[in-house]
Every structure is written in structure tokens, then in C-alpha cells.
Design an enzyme around this catalytic site. Structure first.
Site, PDB file in Angstrom:
ATOM      1  CG  ASN A  75      -1.702   1.240   1.420  1.00 21.57           C
ATOM      2  OD1 ASN A  75      -1.830   2.035   0.485  1.00 21.57           O
ATOM      3  ND2 ASN A  75      -2.252   1.435   2.605  1.00 21.57           N
ATOM      4  CD1 TRP A  76       3.316   1.095  -3.124  1.00 22.47           C
ATOM      5  CD2 TRP A  76       3.370   2.474  -4.891  1.00 22.47           C
ATOM      6  NE1 TRP A  76       3.985   0.455  -4.137  1.00 22.47           N
ATOM      7  CE2 TRP A  76       4.033   1.274  -5.243  1.00 22.47           C
ATOM      8  CE3 TRP A  76       3.271   3.485  -5.848  1.00 22.47           C
ATOM      9  CZ2 TRP A  76       4.597   1.072  -6.497  1.00 22.47           C
ATOM     10  CZ3 TRP A  76       3.832   3.282  -7.106  1.00 22.47           C
ATOM     11  CH2 TRP A  76       4.492   2.087  -7.423  1.00 22.47           C
ATOM     12  CE  LYS A  77       0.304   3.575   4.829  1.00 17.21           C
ATOM     13  NZ  LYS A  77       0.025   3.720   6.235  1.00 17.21           N
ATOM     14  CG  HIS A 125      -5.803   1.717   5.200  1.00 19.43           C
ATOM     15  ND1 HIS A 125      -5.387   2.688   6.068  1.00 19.43           N
ATOM     16  CD2 HIS A 125      -4.743   0.895   5.021  1.00 19.43           C
ATOM     17  CE1 HIS A 125      -4.118   2.459   6.392  1.00 19.43           C
ATOM     18  NE2 HIS A 125      -3.708   1.377   5.758  1.00 19.43           N
ATOM     19  CD  GLU A 160      -3.076   5.494   6.642  1.00 20.23           C
ATOM     20  OE1 GLU A 160      -3.092   5.568   5.397  1.00 20.23           O
ATOM     21  OE2 GLU A 160      -2.124   5.001   7.279  1.00 20.23           O
ATOM     22  CD  GLU A 198      -3.468  -2.738   7.370  1.00 26.50           C
ATOM     23  OE1 GLU A 198      -2.338  -2.925   6.928  1.00 26.50           O
ATOM     24  OE2 GLU A 198      -4.139  -1.728   7.099  1.00 26.50           O
ATOM     25  N   GLY A 226       2.300   2.226  10.595  1.00 21.55           N
ATOM     26  CA  GLY A 226       3.205   3.357  10.408  1.00 21.55           C
ATOM     27  C   GLY A 226       3.907   3.802  11.680  1.00 21.55           C
ATOM     28  CB  SER A 228       5.280  -1.651  11.840  1.00 21.40           C
ATOM     29  OG  SER A 228       4.796  -0.324  12.045  1.00 21.40           O
ATOM     30  N   GLY A 234       2.796  -1.125   4.253  1.00 21.82           N
ATOM     31  CA  GLY A 234       2.820   0.289   3.879  1.00 21.82           C
ATOM     32  C   GLY A 234       4.239   0.748   3.597  1.00 21.82           C
ATOM     33  N   GLY A 235       4.867   1.364   4.610  1.00 24.88           N
ATOM     34  CA  GLY A 235       6.174   1.995   4.434  1.00 24.88           C
ATOM     35  C   GLY A 235       7.201   1.137   3.710  1.00 24.88           C
TER      36      GLY A 235
HETATM   37  C1  PEP Z   1      -0.739   0.099   5.877  1.00 25.77           C
HETATM   38  O1  PEP Z   1      -0.700   1.208   5.376  1.00 25.77           O
HETATM   39  O2  PEP Z   1      -1.681  -0.637   5.640  1.00 25.77           O
HETATM   40  C2  PEP Z   1       0.354  -0.315   6.757  1.00 25.77           C
HETATM   41  C3  PEP Z   1       0.273  -1.469   7.354  1.00 25.77           C
HETATM   42  O3  PEP Z   1       1.415   0.565   6.896  1.00 25.77           O
HETATM   43  P1  PEP Z   1       2.832   0.242   7.573  1.00 25.77           P
HETATM   44  O4  PEP Z   1       3.337  -1.040   6.980  1.00 25.77           O
HETATM   45  O5  PEP Z   1       3.690   1.413   7.191  1.00 25.77           O
HETATM   46  O6  PEP Z   1       2.615   0.135   9.037  1.00 25.77           O
END
Ligand code: PEP
Length: 251
Positions: free
Chosen positions: A9-11, A95, A97, A167, A173, A212, A233-234
Site C-alpha cells: 500500500n503506497w498510500k 483502511h 486511515e 491491521e 506506520g 509495520s 505500507g512503508g
Molecule cells: C498500511 O498502510 O496498511 C500499513 C500497514 O502501513 P505500515 O506497513 O507502514 O505500518
């Protein structure tokens, strides 16, 4: 045996140039595997570009959101059929967010889930508790309500051709990861809830962990019985890290 899925997930990150560099490196580094599927979920504006770069590769494409409507006067929205048209197979829905920053509640997420499936997309339903909810002992109830809203709307075939991503909000994040045991407990509860309405679907549905995930912790998470890959994500913005995470899923 369920195949693992690792979705990036590049966001709201990147540029045309960065997308080209990242996807080119991933296509070179990932030649496909029987054990793991890799999926990229770039910002909507880059879907067409990324679809072109992925053409002929073993890597799949997904969106980060999708409208609950089919078409019409919904300025700024993207219909599921449009995403399919752009080459998406998956759509991340609900998600944290979007739930927190854009007010998406369980009912809206369930409506989006239904619309995505109707169009032929495979939804990736995100669920998870906040830190306060975990500390109050509400984790399983919160997640059950999020999954239950989709079951209530779509019935016992809801999670056929669908994916669930657990999640924990406190792990997204933040660099804090649920322990494999904490994650497994929730994954097992989700699978049991789906099994209550349809045992065969529960056996097949992939339940991803997100929060994470990195190259150092992926292997132990993915080794748990009910963890079928990750939503990342990251670490999905760095080719080497994302490739290493997918490699962990290869066992
Ligand atoms: C996400 O955006 O779904 C996520 C899990 O981010 P991260 O891996 O950065 O925690």
C-alpha cells in the site's frame, strides 16, 4: 493450503519517476512463485502507468479505495468498474486511515465491499482496533463488528473471492508490530467468525497481517497458522525491503 499474498500500500506517496523506478526494480526482482502473490496498490493517479509497467509480469495490481457507487455524479470518486478497466484485480477497503480521516464507518465499508465484488474486484477488507480499544480488552469485539457488517450485508458467501487484512491501528506506520501470537489470536478469531457462516469459505479466505511489517519481522509473522501474508505500507516503497518481505513468504 492457502497461497500467501503480500500487498504493498503506497498510500499517497511517490511520483511518476519514483513509480517507474520502484516497479521496474520489483519486476526485475520478482519472477513469480507458487507460494506467494505480490500485489501493488499505488495511488489512483498512477494506476495506469503502473499497470503498463507490470504488463506481462507476475505482479498484480490493486487500488487503495473504491466507490460504493457504480457511476454518476460523484465528483472525485473512482468506480469499481473503472479500477477493473485500469487492470486492478484488488481493492483495499476500509483502511484505518479512511475510517479515521474520512469518516468511513462499517456500513459504508460494507457498501463499498459489495460494489467492488459486484464489479469483479477482489476486496481486501481492512479491520483492526485502536490502542485504546486493545487496552480496554475490546479488540476481538471491534474486529468482529467490522467483519460482521460485511457478513450481514452480503451473507455467507461474502468472503468467497475476498481477502481480509487485520491491521491493528496502533501498529500502522508506528514501527510497533503486533507479536506473532497477538496477531494469530485475532486472525484465528476472524477465521472462526467466517466459519460460523461458511466453513469452506473460512478455510480458503486469506487473512493478511498489516502494521509495520518489515524484512526483519515478516518471516515469523507469516509462519503463523492463520496469517496468510501481509499488507505492507512503508516498507513497500523500497524495492529491496518489499522483495525481502515477499521472499519471507516463500518460506
Ligand atoms: C498500511 O498502510 O496498511 C500499513 C500497514 O502501513 P505500515 O506497513 O507502514 O505500518
Amino acid at each position: 493450503m492457502r497461497r500467501l499474498l503480500v500487498a504493498g500500500n503506497w498510500k499517497m506517496n511517490g511520483s511518476k519517476e519514483q513509480a517507474e523506478q520502484l516497479v521496474t526494480a520489483l519486476v526485475q526482482g520478482f519472477s513469480g512463485s507458487d507460494q506467494v502473490e505480490m500485489v501493488l496498490c499505488p495511488p489512483t493517479i498512477y494506476l495506469d502507468q503502473v499497470a503498463g509497467l507490470l504488463n506481462g509480469s507476475a505482479i498484480g495490481l490493486g487500488s487503495q479505495n473504491s466507490s460504493e457507487h457504480e457511476a454518476g455524479a460523484y465528483t472525485g470518486e473512482t468506480a469499481p468498474a473503472m479500477l477493473l478497466d485500469m487492470g486492478c484485480r484488488y481493492a483495499i477497503l476500509g483502511h484505518s486511515e479512511r475510517r479515521t480521516l474520512y469518516g468511513e464507518d462499517n456500513a459504508l465499508v460494507a457498501a463499498k465491499f459489495e460494489a467492488a465484488k459486484a464489479a469483479g474486484l477482489t476486496p481486501i477488507l481492512c479491520v483492526g482496533e485502536t490502542l485504546e480499544q486493545r487496552e480496554a480488552g475490546e479488540t476481538l469485539a471491534v474486529v468482529a463488528a467490522q467483519v460482521g457488517a460485511v457478513l450481514a450485508r452480503l451473507g455467507n458467501e461474502a468472503f468467497a473471492e475476498a481477502v481480509i487484512a487485520y491491521e491493528p491501528v496502533w501498529a500502522i506506520g508506528t514501527g510497533k508490530t503486533a507479536t506473532p501470537e497477538q496477531a494469530q489470536e485475532v486472525h484465528a478469531a476472524i477465521r472462526a467468525q467466517v466459519a460460523d457462516s461458511n466453513a469452506q469459505v473460512a478455510e480458503r479466505v486469506q487473512i493478511l497481517y498489516g502494521g509495520s511489517v518489515n524484512a526483519g519481522n515478516a518471516e515469523t509473522l507469516f509462519a503463523m497458522q492463520d496469517i496468510d501474508g501481509g499488507l505492507v505500507g512503508g516498507a513497500s516503497l523500497k524495492a529491496d525491503d518489499f522483495l525481502a518481505i515477499c521472499q519471507s513468504a516463500n518460506g
